[in-house]
Design an enzyme around this catalytic site. Structure first.
Site, PDB file in Angstrom:
ATOM      1  N   LYS A 290       0.851  -1.190   0.000  1.00 59.18           N
ATOM      2  CA  LYS A 290       0.000   0.000   0.000  1.00 59.18           C
ATOM      3  C   LYS A 290       0.888   1.240   0.000  1.00 59.18           C
ATOM      4  CE  LYS A 290      -3.404   2.454   2.858  1.00 59.18           C
ATOM      5  NZ  LYS A 290      -4.169   2.445   4.121  1.00 59.18           N
ATOM      6  N   ASP A 295      -2.884  10.200   3.891  1.00 57.26           N
ATOM      7  CA  ASP A 295      -4.297   9.837   3.902  1.00 57.26           C
ATOM      8  C   ASP A 295      -5.069  10.773   4.827  1.00 57.26           C
ATOM      9  OD1 ASP A 295      -6.786   8.657   3.903  1.00 57.26           O
ATOM     10  OD2 ASP A 295      -6.215   7.073   5.309  1.00 57.26           O
ATOM     11  N   LYS A 302     -10.548  12.312   8.635  1.00 54.12           N
ATOM     12  CA  LYS A 302     -10.178  11.805   9.958  1.00 54.12           C
ATOM     13  C   LYS A 302     -10.290  12.948  10.970  1.00 54.12           C
ATOM     14  CE  LYS A 302      -6.838   8.537   7.972  1.00 54.12           C
ATOM     15  NZ  LYS A 302      -7.380   7.252   8.439  1.00 54.12           N
ATOM     16  N   ASP A 315       1.189   5.882   6.060  1.00 51.27           N
ATOM     17  CA  ASP A 315       0.229   5.017   5.373  1.00 51.27           C
ATOM     18  C   ASP A 315       0.830   4.375   4.124  1.00 51.27           C
ATOM     19  OD1 ASP A 315      -2.248   3.880   5.724  1.00 51.27           O
ATOM     20  OD2 ASP A 315      -3.309   5.334   4.488  1.00 51.27           O
ATOM     21  N   ASP A 375     -12.533   6.967   3.590  1.00 46.59           N
ATOM     22  CA  ASP A 375     -11.364   6.680   4.425  1.00 46.59           C
ATOM     23  C   ASP A 375     -10.991   5.203   4.399  1.00 46.59           C
ATOM     24  OD1 ASP A 375      -9.257   7.313   6.087  1.00 46.59           O
ATOM     25  OD2 ASP A 375     -10.421   7.099   7.928  1.00 46.59           O
ATOM     26  N   GLU A 377      -9.725   3.767   1.844  1.00 51.21           N
ATOM     27  CA  GLU A 377      -9.175   3.998   0.494  1.00 51.21           C
ATOM     28  C   GLU A 377      -8.043   3.058   0.127  1.00 51.21           C
ATOM     29  OE1 GLU A 377      -5.917   4.982   2.653  1.00 51.21           O
ATOM     30  OE2 GLU A 377      -7.973   5.489   3.156  1.00 51.21           O
ATOM     31  N   ARG A 379      -7.638  -0.104   0.448  1.00 54.16           N
ATOM     32  CA  ARG A 379      -8.103  -1.323  -0.232  1.00 54.16           C
ATOM     33  C   ARG A 379      -8.505  -1.038  -1.673  1.00 54.16           C
ATOM     34  NH1 ARG A 379     -12.666  -2.101   4.222  1.00 54.16           N
ATOM     35  NH2 ARG A 379     -10.951  -1.150   5.371  1.00 54.16           N
TER      36      ARG A 379
END
Length: 522
Positions: A290, A295, A302, A315, A375, A377, A379
């Protein structure tokens, strides 16, 4: 690394060059700044006259006139894990003598890695340039080969010595120039293991630096540049292919591009390929990471305590693990195995052209996804990366991602969750982790939970209910993997960062390298 905001540029700090050697010399004859002795609680046993019974400690204490036993008593040093005792005592060739606790017994890579870290900390404090490490008990490496024990000590020392000072205006350089491992044998085999662990440790440091770099420095373009640099350094075995946004559009990567849409920094789909320098390829593997360089959560931004938005530069920890492994494998050059390193890198930001809750995106395998949470995202980017990996003709895929807070709730900050429908692949990973000392725990892929991921208007939603969140995420990824391919998902949201020190750990790199080597014919 390139930078786009805030005039911040990392300082170019070279890693200290340390000479490592395995030696068989009498402990009393070694000369240097710090003699570090690893001791178990059993080693600290004393007789009725308060004298050590362990032969090495008895010998050292005799040369020091009983001061070592006296100091250990006065400071209540019993050999418990994490304890240390360092004194400047006359009577030996070393300026300082240190005792470092290993606990009741020591038989794992983690225990000896911890010893190396403790020795590194003591060397920093003492400004030592030459250090020797010896184990008081010959029983210590019973469950490990002596070479593996030496390698774990070296790894702990290298990583313990390292501090990421690239973004500090002032920093001290460590003084350590040489580390001798005494009493664990000599010869080509142990030297080979030490060299191997040096390579892997430097790759872990590289991975840490990627994760530690802020999002205004490590943009998707900068991450792609770092990956290309690895391929250039080891061009005899590695090649790079960086896909532009337009090329990703041609491949119909709508899921990935939906996440990237709001950012001013364009996405970069990164594909490195390792091919052995000679001989046939027997196994094809893919490592997928990833690569969200930041993010925000998108429109599901968030917010509130515990949202951890300030740590979202991490992230892309999965991509750091993948590229760290590429860097190490480029130097090790295993035979018989081809490895694809794949990262769909972008930022998840907010703008008028950004992905909205309720939008439907279409992945490159044609499956449609209703985005009920922007959020969730990571995946969405991994979906297209996994389809791409399967199209490379690989037999096995391991993906790594800082994917869910749910996995951290389940397993805490230092254990990664492992999800796979394939028992053999799980066995391979856990064998690799035994050598690396990294912690993993296999989680269930409960198919009945997929009901919560069904959409009324698309093939699926991107997130289900709060319960079983890490399992739901893994089940989502499974929809984008060819059934013929053996696949594993690793959720490393917990161990990507050291909570106490607020820095990256380089988690996953050592295990990935071990796993690839177990699949090679080297």
């Amino acid at each position: 690394m390139a930078h786009t905001l805030g005039l911040t540029q990392p300082a170019n700090i070279e890693l200290p060059k340390i000479s490592f050697a395995a030696k068989e010399i009498d402990v009393a004859e070694w000369k240097g700044d710090l003699l570090a002795v690893g001791v178990t609680e059993k080693d600290m046993t004393k007789d009725e006259n308060s004298k050590f019974q362990n032969p090495i400690l008895k010998k050292l204490d005799g040369l020091l006139g009983g001061l070592l036993a006296e100091a250990s008593f006065e400071e209540d040093f019993t050999g418990k894990a994490g304890q240390s005792l360092v004194h400047r005592l006359p009577g030996l060739g070393s300026k300082r003598v240190g005792l470092f606790g290993l606990g009741q017994s020591a038989s794992s890579p983690a225990a000896f890695h911890g010893l190396g870290e403790a020795v590194a900390a003591a060397a920093k404090t003492a400004q030592a340039s030459s250090v020797a490490v010896i184990l008081a008990s010959s029983e210590c490496p019973s469950a490990m080969s002596k070479g593996n024990t030496a390698a774990a000590i070296v790894s702990g020392t290298v990583l313990g010595l390292y501090e990421d000072n690239r973004y500090k205006s002032e920093s001290k350089k460590p003084q350590l120039k040489s580390l001798d491992i005494l009493g664990l044998g000599t010869g080509p085999e142990i030297e080979k293991k030490i060299k191997y662990v040096e390579v892997v440790s430097c790759a872990i440091i590289f991975g840490r630096e990627l994760v530690n770099s802020p999002a205004n420095v490590l943009t998707p373009a900068a991450l792609a540049a770092e990956a290309s640099k690895i391929a250039s350094l080891y061009s005899d075995v590695l090649s790079a292919n960086i896909l532009t946004e337009e090329q990703c559009r041609e491949l119909k990567m709508g899921s990935y591009l939906g996440v990237a849409a709001a950012s001013a920094n364009p996405p970069h789909f990164i594909h490195l390929c390792y091919k052995p320098p000679s001989g046939p390829v027997k196994t094809k593997l893919a490592l997928v990471g990833k690569g969200l360089t930041f993010d925000s959560g998108g429109y599901n931004i968030k917010t509130g305590p515990g949202c951890s938005i300030e740590t979202m530069k991490a992230d892309m920890g999965g991509s750091a693990a993948v590229f760290g492994a590429a860097k190490a494998l480029g130097q090790i050059k295993p035979s018989g195995v081809e490895v694809h390193f794949i990262v769909a890198s972008c930022e998840n930001m907010i703008s008028g052209k950004g992905m909205r809750p309720g939008d439907i995106v279409t992945a490159s395998n044609g499956k449609t996804i209703e985005v009920n949470n922007t959020d969730a995202e990571g995946r969405l980017t991994l979906a297209d990366a996994l389809v791409y990996a399967c199209n490379q003709g690989v037999e096995k895929i391991v993906d790594l991602a800082t994917l869910t807070g749910a996995c951290v709730v389940a397993l805490g900050p230092s254990i990664a969750g492992v999800f796979t429908p394939n028992d053999d692949l799980a066995k391979e990973l856990f064998q690799a982790s035994e050598a690396s000392g990294e912690k993993f725990w296999r989680m269930p892929l409960e198919e009945s939970y997929w009901e919560s991921m069904k959409s009324g208007v698309a093939d699926m939603v991107n997130t289900g209910g709060r319960q079983g969140g890490a399992i739901n995420a893994a089940l989502f990824l499974k929809q984008f993997v060819d059934e013929k391919v053996k696949w594993m998902h690793i959720d490393m949201a917990g161990p990507v960062l050291n909570d106490k020190k607020h820095v990256a750990t380089g988690f996953g790199i050592s295990t990935l390298v071990e796993w690839v080597l177990k699949n090679s014919s080297s």
